[in-house]
Motif scaffolding. Structure first.
Motif, PDB file in Angstrom:
ATOM      1  N   GLU A 100      -5.159   7.361 -10.534  1.00 56.11           N
ATOM      2  CA  GLU A 100      -4.454   7.377  -9.349  1.00 56.11           C
ATOM      3  C   GLU A 100      -3.624   6.090  -8.980  1.00 56.11           C
ATOM      4  O   GLU A 100      -4.089   4.919  -9.226  1.00 56.11           O
ATOM      5  N   VAL A 101      -2.378   6.274  -8.523  1.00 57.32           N
ATOM      6  CA  VAL A 101      -1.587   5.064  -8.419  1.00 57.32           C
ATOM      7  C   VAL A 101      -0.657   5.307  -6.860  1.00 57.32           C
ATOM      8  O   VAL A 101      -0.787   6.448  -6.468  1.00 57.32           O
ATOM      9  N   LEU A 103       3.114   5.305  -5.654  1.00 53.44           N
ATOM     10  CA  LEU A 103       4.587   5.640  -6.044  1.00 53.44           C
ATOM     11  C   LEU A 103       5.572   5.380  -4.605  1.00 53.44           C
ATOM     12  O   LEU A 103       5.059   5.698  -3.572  1.00 53.44           O
ATOM     13  N   SER A 104       6.350   4.382  -5.049  1.00 53.98           N
ATOM     14  CA  SER A 104       7.363   3.903  -3.845  1.00 53.98           C
ATOM     15  C   SER A 104       8.602   4.228  -4.378  1.00 53.98           C
ATOM     16  O   SER A 104       9.084   4.129  -5.457  1.00 53.98           O
ATOM     17  N   LEU A 114      -1.740  10.604 -11.375  1.00 59.06           N
ATOM     18  CA  LEU A 114      -0.777  10.132 -12.260  1.00 59.06           C
ATOM     19  C   LEU A 114      -1.227  10.664 -13.792  1.00 59.06           C
ATOM     20  O   LEU A 114      -2.562  10.452 -13.874  1.00 59.06           O
ATOM     21  N   ILE A 148       9.901  10.025 -15.253  1.00 56.58           N
ATOM     22  CA  ILE A 148       8.665  10.332 -14.568  1.00 56.58           C
ATOM     23  C   ILE A 148       9.039  11.613 -14.040  1.00 56.58           C
ATOM     24  O   ILE A 148       9.967  12.051 -13.538  1.00 56.58           O
ATOM     25  N   ASN A 167       9.044   2.945  -8.498  1.00 49.07           N
ATOM     26  CA  ASN A 167       8.098   2.113  -8.771  1.00 49.07           C
ATOM     27  C   ASN A 167       6.580   2.721  -8.452  1.00 49.07           C
ATOM     28  O   ASN A 167       6.272   3.307  -7.706  1.00 49.07           O
ATOM     29  N   LEU A 168       6.043   2.470  -9.718  1.00 49.55           N
ATOM     30  CA  LEU A 168       4.618   2.905  -9.721  1.00 49.55           C
ATOM     31  C   LEU A 168       3.790   1.459  -9.479  1.00 49.55           C
ATOM     32  O   LEU A 168       3.710   0.563 -10.387  1.00 49.55           O
ATOM     33  N   SER A 170       0.050  -0.220  -9.673  1.00 50.98           N
ATOM     34  CA  SER A 170      -1.221   0.120 -10.200  1.00 50.98           C
ATOM     35  C   SER A 170      -2.368  -0.634  -9.577  1.00 50.98           C
ATOM     36  O   SER A 170      -2.106  -1.909  -9.471  1.00 50.98           O
ATOM     37  N   ALA A 205       2.206  13.617 -10.576  1.00 56.53           N
ATOM     38  CA  ALA A 205       3.297  13.194 -11.431  1.00 56.53           C
ATOM     39  C   ALA A 205       2.904  12.999 -12.574  1.00 56.53           C
ATOM     40  O   ALA A 205       1.687  12.720 -12.974  1.00 56.53           O
ATOM     41  N   VAL A 215       1.506   0.841 -17.314  1.00 60.75           N
ATOM     42  CA  VAL A 215       1.011   0.608 -15.771  1.00 60.75           C
ATOM     43  C   VAL A 215      -0.380   0.355 -15.663  1.00 60.75           C
ATOM     44  O   VAL A 215      -0.441  -0.646 -14.787  1.00 60.75           O
TER      45      VAL A 215
END
Length: 408
Positions: A100-101, A103-104, A114, A148, A167-168, A170, A205, A215
């Protein structure tokens, strides 16, 4: 034609002075037909919804996954993927990374699940990757910023489109002079999918395995596990045991049935509840059969006495009325089949009942009529109708000819 059947048909279809009994007979037939037809359609819709939900779940997930009690086991056992693929019944296998991350994008920040995948083999295991609405799986291996694939609902929420930069972030982070800072990597939207299930479309994603490792700051050959598909969906439990036995410790396998046991157990309980509820309609029709036969016995008292005085046994009289009630049930069941199957075919063919897409996983009412369900419905309806004949038939067989003819 046997004597009992001949008399039963004669009583059922010949003209009577008591028109009221005809009306009740018709109501009995219609009651049984309505109950049977409703059961066929409702259980068909239930099967359609359940099948659609199962297909959507298995479109985004494999039939089974291989995991390990030791995180580094897949790195040291490099032949695990080959061992899984050669197990009888396994049709495909692919490695994955699950985390899990954040995302922006231009429209804000969203937590996502993810999944790192192998673009070459993942599409053979995850059917949803073959139905990407925009872009493709192969675009994940693009030059420049890694690609992605995200769900359409997530793209709408963050205002993203094909080629948008995201952007991802972490949570594992990386060590700096001032402490730990989130690890941030740029990506470019290479595709979008739509499964129809909001949970997947808004929070899932896909990236390549190498991009996921970058990441998360993971070792070069690290994977979370192996996803696999099997030839027979409903033998996934047995094949999972075979895979676990072939791999041995520290690996273990979980099938889709095990991972979604609570959901499908709840759906099965709902199906049983609906069956019992709608069977009450058939039961009401069977009560009408009791009333019909009781009044028929009262009307035919003299006929019954004459037949018994001419040699008809109590068993023969009992079978006459049992056959008559069973014929009513059979006609009602056949009419119910005709109504239910016809309506089911029309619903499946023309899809004239539409559903709001933002509420349900599809835009029309699905229907999948199972021959097994149809058989169970028919047997249940006939059993109820047969039980309804027992009391009137018993009373008719206990009639005394001398008493019945005394005042004639």
């Amino acid at each position: 034609m046997r004597f009992e059947l001949f008399v039963a048909l004669r009583y059922l279809f010949s003209r009577r002075k008591q028109t009221f009994i005809y009306i009740i007979s018709i109501m009995s037939i219609l009651g049984v037909a309505l109950g049977v037809g409703a059961l066929v359609v409702v259980l068909g819709v239930y099967n359609g919804l359940t099948t659609d939900m199962r297909d959507k779940i298995l479109g985004a997930n494999a039939h089974a996954i291989v995991l390990s009690h030791v995180p580094s086991a897949f790195e040291t056992h490099t032949d695990v993927l080959h061992q899984v693929r050669i197990v009888p019944g396994v049709t495909g296998a692919t490695p994955f990374i699950y985390t899990e991350v954040m995302l922006s994008g231009g429209g804000g920040v969203k937590g996502v699940v993810l999944r790192g995948i192998d673009p070459h083999s993942a599409a053979d295991v995850l059917s949803m990757l073959k139905q990407i609405s925009t872009g493709s799986v192969q675009a994940l291996m693009r030059e420049g910023a890694p690609g992605i694939i995200i769900g359409e609902e997530l793209a709408k929420r963050l205002g993203l489109g094909l080629g948008s930069r995201v952007n991802l972030l972490s949570p594992s982070g990386q060590k700096t002079a001032s402490g730990y800072a989130p690890r941030i990597r740029p990506f470019e939207v290479a595709g979008m999918f739509k499964t129809g299930m909001f949970e997947y479309d808004s929070s899932l994603a896909f990236v390549t395995l190498a991009a996921a490792r970058d990441v998360l700051g993971l070792p070069e050959h690290y994977i979370s596990g192996i996803e696999l598909t099997v030839a027979d969906l409903f033998k996934a439990d047995q094949i999972s045991l075979d895979v676990a036995k072939a791999l041995g410790s520290p690996f273990y396998v979980r099938s889709w049935m095990e991972m979604n046991a609570n959901l499908f157990a709840a759906l099965k309980l709902e199906k049983i509840g609906m069956f019992i509820l709608l069977a009450m309609v058939v039961l009401i029709g069977s009560f009408s059969i009791v009333a019909t036969l009781v009044m028929l016995v009262m009307e035919k008292t003299r006929d019954i006495a004459i037949m018994m005085s001419m040699g008809a046994t109590s068993g023969m009289i009992r079978r006459i009325f049992m056959l008559q009630g069973s014929i009513i049930g059979l006609i009602g069941t056949l009419l119910g089949y005709a109504f239910g199957l016809s309506l089911g075919w029309l619903l499946k063919r023309y899809q004239f009942i539409k559903l709001p897409e933002n509420v349900y996983t599809l835009d029309h009412l699905p229907i999948s009529i199972s021959p097994g369900d149809v058989l169970i419905i028919g047997v249940s309806a006939m059993a109820l109708c047969f039980l309804a004949t027992l009391y009137p038939a018993r009373q008719a067989s206990r009639l005394q000819p001398a008493e019945a003819l005394r005042y004639e």
